[in-house]
Structures are given as C-alpha cells and as structure tokens.
Design a protein around this motif. Structure first.
Motif, PDB file in Angstrom:
ATOM      1  N   LEU A   6       0.831  -1.208   0.000  1.00  0.00           N
ATOM      2  CA  LEU A   6       0.000   0.000   0.000  1.00  0.00           C
ATOM      3  C   LEU A   6       0.863   1.255   0.000  1.00  0.00           C
ATOM      4  N   CYS A   7       1.905   1.269   0.829  1.00  0.00           N
ATOM      5  CA  CYS A   7       2.790   2.443   0.876  1.00  0.00           C
ATOM      6  C   CYS A   7       3.480   2.673  -0.467  1.00  0.00           C
ATOM      7  N   THR A   8       3.848   1.584  -1.144  1.00  0.00           N
ATOM      8  CA  THR A   8       4.489   1.721  -2.460  1.00  0.00           C
ATOM      9  C   THR A   8       3.536   2.346  -3.470  1.00  0.00           C
ATOM     10  N   ALA A   9       2.276   1.869  -3.471  1.00  0.00           N
ATOM     11  CA  ALA A   9       1.292   2.415  -4.412  1.00  0.00           C
ATOM     12  C   ALA A   9       1.028   3.891  -4.149  1.00  0.00           C
ATOM     13  N   LEU A  10       0.866   4.263  -2.879  1.00  0.00           N
ATOM     14  CA  LEU A  10       0.620   5.673  -2.560  1.00  0.00           C
ATOM     15  C   LEU A  10       1.838   6.529  -2.868  1.00  0.00           C
ATOM     16  N   ALA A  11       3.040   5.979  -2.655  1.00  0.00           N
ATOM     17  CA  ALA A  11       4.254   6.730  -2.956  1.00  0.00           C
ATOM     18  C   ALA A  11       4.366   7.020  -4.453  1.00  0.00           C
ATOM     19  N   VAL A  12       3.961   6.080  -5.291  1.00  0.00           N
ATOM     20  CA  VAL A  12       3.993   6.312  -6.742  1.00  0.00           C
ATOM     21  C   VAL A  12       3.036   7.443  -7.123  1.00  0.00           C
ATOM     22  N   LEU A  13       1.855   7.464  -6.514  1.00  0.00           N
ATOM     23  CA  LEU A  13       0.904   8.539  -6.811  1.00  0.00           C
ATOM     24  C   LEU A  13       1.459   9.895  -6.375  1.00  0.00           C
ATOM     25  N   VAL A  14       2.025   9.948  -5.178  1.00  0.00           N
ATOM     26  CA  VAL A  14       2.609  11.208  -4.701  1.00  0.00           C
ATOM     27  C   VAL A  14       3.801  11.612  -5.565  1.00  0.00           C
ATOM     28  N   GLY A  15       4.645  10.648  -5.929  1.00  0.00           N
ATOM     29  CA  GLY A  15       5.794  10.947  -6.777  1.00  0.00           C
ATOM     30  C   GLY A  15       5.383  11.459  -8.141  1.00  0.00           C
ATOM     31  N   TRP A  16       4.299  10.896  -8.702  1.00  0.00           N
ATOM     32  CA  TRP A  16       3.818  11.365 -10.016  1.00  0.00           C
ATOM     33  C   TRP A  16       3.422  12.832  -9.943  1.00  0.00           C
ATOM     34  N   GLU A  17       2.639  13.192  -8.938  1.00  0.00           N
ATOM     35  CA  GLU A  17       2.190  14.583  -8.817  1.00  0.00           C
ATOM     36  C   GLU A  17       3.363  15.511  -8.489  1.00  0.00           C
ATOM     37  N   SER A  18       4.285  15.049  -7.651  1.00  0.00           N
ATOM     38  CA  SER A  18       5.438  15.891  -7.295  1.00  0.00           C
ATOM     39  C   SER A  18       6.309  16.168  -8.508  1.00  0.00           C
ATOM     40  N   LEU A  20      -7.610  16.195  -7.395  1.00  0.00           N
ATOM     41  CA  LEU A  20      -8.829  15.482  -7.028  1.00  0.00           C
ATOM     42  C   LEU A  20      -8.829  14.064  -7.607  1.00  0.00           C
ATOM     43  N   GLU A  21      -8.416  13.947  -8.873  1.00  0.00           N
ATOM     44  CA  GLU A  21      -8.361  12.620  -9.481  1.00  0.00           C
ATOM     45  C   GLU A  21      -7.389  11.708  -8.729  1.00  0.00           C
ATOM     46  N   GLU A  22      -6.230  12.264  -8.344  1.00  0.00           N
ATOM     47  CA  GLU A  22      -5.237  11.450  -7.650  1.00  0.00           C
ATOM     48  C   GLU A  22      -5.704  11.054  -6.264  1.00  0.00           C
ATOM     49  N   LEU A  23      -6.431  11.945  -5.577  1.00  0.00           N
ATOM     50  CA  LEU A  23      -6.981  11.601  -4.271  1.00  0.00           C
ATOM     51  C   LEU A  23      -8.019  10.490  -4.389  1.00  0.00           C
ATOM     52  N   THR A  24      -8.802  10.529  -5.454  1.00  0.00           N
ATOM     53  CA  THR A  24      -9.791   9.467  -5.676  1.00  0.00           C
ATOM     54  C   THR A  24      -9.111   8.122  -5.896  1.00  0.00           C
ATOM     55  N   VAL A  25      -8.051   8.131  -6.708  1.00  0.00           N
ATOM     56  CA  VAL A  25      -7.322   6.889  -6.960  1.00  0.00           C
ATOM     57  C   VAL A  25      -6.678   6.376  -5.673  1.00  0.00           C
ATOM     58  N   ALA A  26      -6.115   7.293  -4.880  1.00  0.00           N
ATOM     59  CA  ALA A  26      -5.500   6.890  -3.611  1.00  0.00           C
ATOM     60  C   ALA A  26      -6.544   6.295  -2.665  1.00  0.00           C
ATOM     61  N   LEU A  27      -7.735   6.873  -2.657  1.00  0.00           N
ATOM     62  CA  LEU A  27      -8.799   6.355  -1.795  1.00  0.00           C
ATOM     63  C   LEU A  27      -9.192   4.938  -2.202  1.00  0.00           C
ATOM     64  N   THR A  28      -9.294   4.678  -3.506  1.00  0.00           N
ATOM     65  CA  THR A  28      -9.629   3.320  -3.953  1.00  0.00           C
ATOM     66  C   THR A  28      -8.534   2.327  -3.563  1.00  0.00           C
ATOM     67  N   ALA A  29      -7.276   2.762  -3.592  1.00  0.00           N
ATOM     68  CA  ALA A  29      -6.186   1.875  -3.182  1.00  0.00           C
ATOM     69  C   ALA A  29      -6.293   1.529  -1.700  1.00  0.00           C
ATOM     70  N   VAL A  30      -6.600   2.524  -0.876  1.00  0.00           N
ATOM     71  CA  VAL A  30      -6.750   2.273   0.568  1.00  0.00           C
ATOM     72  C   VAL A  30      -7.930   1.345   0.826  1.00  0.00           C
ATOM     73  N   VAL A  31      -9.043   1.575   0.120  1.00  0.00           N
ATOM     74  CA  VAL A  31     -10.221   0.717   0.297  1.00  0.00           C
ATOM     75  C   VAL A  31      -9.913  -0.720  -0.116  1.00  0.00           C
TER      76      VAL A  31
END
Length: 425
Positions: free
Chosen positions: A141-153, A165-176
């Motif tokens: 999970l941490c790896t997936a969220l790190a990729v999303l944060v790294g993409w936006e950064s 907003l799109e990235e937060l939605t994707v991150a939420l689905t990963a956590v779920v």
C-alpha cells in the motif's frame, strides 16, 4: 461426531456443495483480466461510440502513432508479467503493475494516473493484503501511494498541471482495496483458529465418548462376572465341572476388562469430564455394538441407497470389547463419510483377522474427498481412537480413484490366548 444407528444414514445422505468455481481462478488471472478490461475501457473512452456526438476523452497526439503503440505494448507486457509474478513475488509484481500504469498514463498525456489505469493495481493490493502477511500488505500500500505522490510531485517540479482530485480518488480506492484484503486476511485467520479449536474439541469429545463406552463395557463385564460367580457358587458341590467352567469364564472376563482399562485410562487421564447430563445422555452408545453388528449396519446402509460389500478374512474370533467396538465405530464413521462426500453408490469393507492384529479397510470409487470437507472431524476422531489403542491409521485418496481408510489394531496376547483356549475346549 456423527449420529449412530441405521436411521442416522437417511438424515446424512446429502451432497456437500462444491467450492465456487470463481475461487479456482488464480489471483494473477484476475489482475490480468482487470488490466485488459481497463485498457479496453481507456480506448473506448477516446473513440466516438455509436449514438455519441464526440468521444468522452480527447486522444493524445501519440495515441494512434507508432510510438504510442510501442508504449502501449510495453505497458501491457509489464502488466502481464506482474500478473504472473503476483503469487511468487508480490511486491515486485506490484512494482511492474505500477510502472505499467505510469507508462500508459504517459501515453494518454493525462495530468494524473486515472482510476482505469489503477484498477489492476487495486486488485493486486487486495490479493496481497488478503493472502500475505500484514507487513507485506502495508509495504504494498505504501508503495502504491508513494507512486501517486511521486507522479504529482514530478509534474509540480516541472511546472505542469496536476489532477489533485483525481489522484486523491485513486488513492482512496487503493486504501479501500487494501482494507478489504486485510479484512479478508483477518477473517481467514479467525476461521483457521476456530477450525483448530474445533479439531481439538473433536479429539476431546472422542476421548470422552471412548471413556463412556469403556464405562458401559466394564459395567456389562461386571454383570457377567456376577452372574457366573453366582452360578458357580450354587453348583460348586453338585456340578464341579460346571462350576469350573463358570469360574473360567469369570477369569477370562476379568482379565479382558482389566486389559482394556489399562490401555485406555492413561491416555484419557487428561480428558475433561465436565459435560452436561443432557449431552451425555444424547451421546450414550449401546454397549453391545461391535463387529457382530457389521452385517446389520451394511444391510441398513444398502437399504438407504449405498451398496456396502463386507468381506471377512482370516479366522473370525472374539476380540476384546474395546477393540471390537473401535473397529465397528471406524467402519461406521467411514461409511458415513462415503455417504456424505464420495458421491458414489458402493463401497467395500474388508475385515482381516491376523494372529496379532485386526485390520479393517474401507474403500470407495467416489470423488476421493476426505477430511477437507468433513466438518464433523470424523477422520480426526478415528485417528484419535486408533492412537489410543496403539494402532496404525491411514486415510487418503487412492491412486486409482476414490478414498481409502485403513486401521490396524493390535490384539493383546491375553485375548489371543483366551480365544485359543476357547477353541481348543
């Protein structure tokens, strides 16, 4: 443990349901299917479908060019390779899936990794959290969220626009997805603990059952001893030979009873005796059941729809009560399992009287399923019963098909000597 007697088989002749066919599909196949579906959806969103005035999404410049097709091919190859590695190397497989999602997003010229490209990653997160230790699931999970944060950064550092907003939605689905997998993992662990406790309880219940049966057999033997002793006392002066025969019968019954007690009491000394009177009365068994009732059991089961063929080998002789009853119970439970699990119309029972052992074998030509679906823990009870008598027990599918249960119980030398003396007389 099952009910006993002919009526029990009519109530238990029901087929166990097969496991859902969807569970036969490996997780990697589901992830590959999710990637294929999301890729097809991404393509359909960028073409004008029938009835639409325009496509829902604008296609990037390279979407139909050769370079775009190369990137798409690389992304699909990485995703399929990650799906193949999901079972053996879950974190490496997740890394490949994340790389594939990034490649495909680059090919679309999108400002954020969208949900369609992250669908396969979400499914992989679920399977990793459900089937791996929690440490591995958290790392995924941490790896997936790190990729999303790294993409936006990275886009922010280059001065490009981002889709927060799109990235937060994707991150939420990963956590779920991770939460659902973790909940499944905890549920399975809890079920395994319950099954282990149930198996332990089944062993204890079997020991208590054997103890009650031993109590009944001892009471029966003591009654016989009392009758024989009384008869000997009445005719000791008028019929010395009859009195001698009666006292010999008393000696034989006493020796067999003591031998049975010695074999059982040590093994049962730790069994819990705190049972309610109602449960004890409901489970009480008839003390006289044994191999002499095997033909009756076979006839009752045959009448219920399962053909039971009984074959006797060796010279049939009287066995010690505890061994005789145990062999009968093993056959009874094995036939019950055939009725419940084998999906066949016939089984074969072989009882072999050897010089120092008695062997029983129950075979069928059914599906070959045994303890994995036996919610009554019948095989556990049979194995415990045989172990208490210092015998050997095996159960499992046959190479030629079907299932086999084999028990080999030693016959004490005192019993063999008494039988030989009875035959000689």
């Amino acid at each position: 443990m099952p009910l006993h007697g002919p009526r029990a088989y009519d109530r238990r002749m029901h087929a166990m349901p097969l496991p859902p066919r969807l569970k036969l599909v490996p997780p990697g196949a589901w992830v590959a299917l999710a990637w294929s579906a999301s890729t097809a959806f991404t393509f359909l969103a960028r073409v004008r479908l029938p009835g639409e005035e325009a496509a829902n999404e604008f296609a990037a410049v390279q979407f139909y060019r050769w370079d775009g097709l190369v990137v798409l091919t690389i992304a699909c190859a990485l995703a399929l390779l990650g799906s193949m590695w999901l079972h053996r190397r879950p974190l490496r497989a997740l890394g490949l899936l994340l790389t594939a999602a990034a490649f495909l997003t680059i090919n679309l010229a999108a400002v954020a990794i969208q949900l369609a490209q992250f669908l396969a990653v979400d499914l992989a997160l679920y399977f990793i959290a459900a089937g791996r230790p929690r440490r591995t699931g958290v790392a995924a999970l941490c790896t997936a969220l790190a990729v999303l944060v790294g993409w936006e950064s990275l886009r922010l550092l280059r001065g490009w626009g981002i889709g927060t907003l799109e990235e937060l939605t994707v991150a939420l689905t990963a956590v779920v997805a991770w939460l659902l997998g973790d909940a499944s993992h905890r549920t399975r662990e809890y079920g395994e603990r319950l099954r282990a406790q149930a198996a332990t309880q089944a062993v204890t219940d079997e020991r208590l059952r054997i103890a009650r049966e031993m109590h009944d057999m001892v009471a029966h033997s003591i009654g016989i001893i009392a009758l024989q002793a009384g008869a000997a006392a009445r005719v000791v002066h008028t019929q010395p030979e009859a009195a001698r025969e009666a006292m010999t019968a008393v000696e034989t019954a006493g020796r067999e009873t003591l031998a049975g007690l010695r074999r059982m009491l040590v093994a049962l000394r730790h069994a819990d005796q705190d049972r309610s009177r109602a449960a004890a009365e409901a489970d009480r068994l008839h003390p006289a059941e044994g191999l002499a009732d095997l033909d009756r059991l076979a006839a009752a089961t045959t009448a219920a729809g399962l053909q039971v063929d009984v074959h006797w080998k060796g010279a049939r002789r009287q066995l010690p009560p505890d061994i005789d009853l145990s062999v009968f119970r093993i056959v009874q439970e094995s036939i019950t399992n055939v009725v419940r699990h084998a999906a066949t119309t016939a089984c074969r029972v072989t009882v072999d009287y050897l010089e120092e052992h008695v062997t029983v074998e129950v075979t069928d030509d059914g599906r070959g399923r045994g303890s994995t679906t036996d919610t009554g823990f019948g095989l556990v009870g049979m194995r415990e019963r045989v172990a208490l008598l210092h015998g050997e027990f095996t159960a499992g599918p046959r190479p030629e098909g079907g299932f086999r249960v084999t028990a080999r119980l030693p016959v004490p030398a005192t019993a063999a000597t008494a039988t030989a003396a009875t035959v000689a007389a």
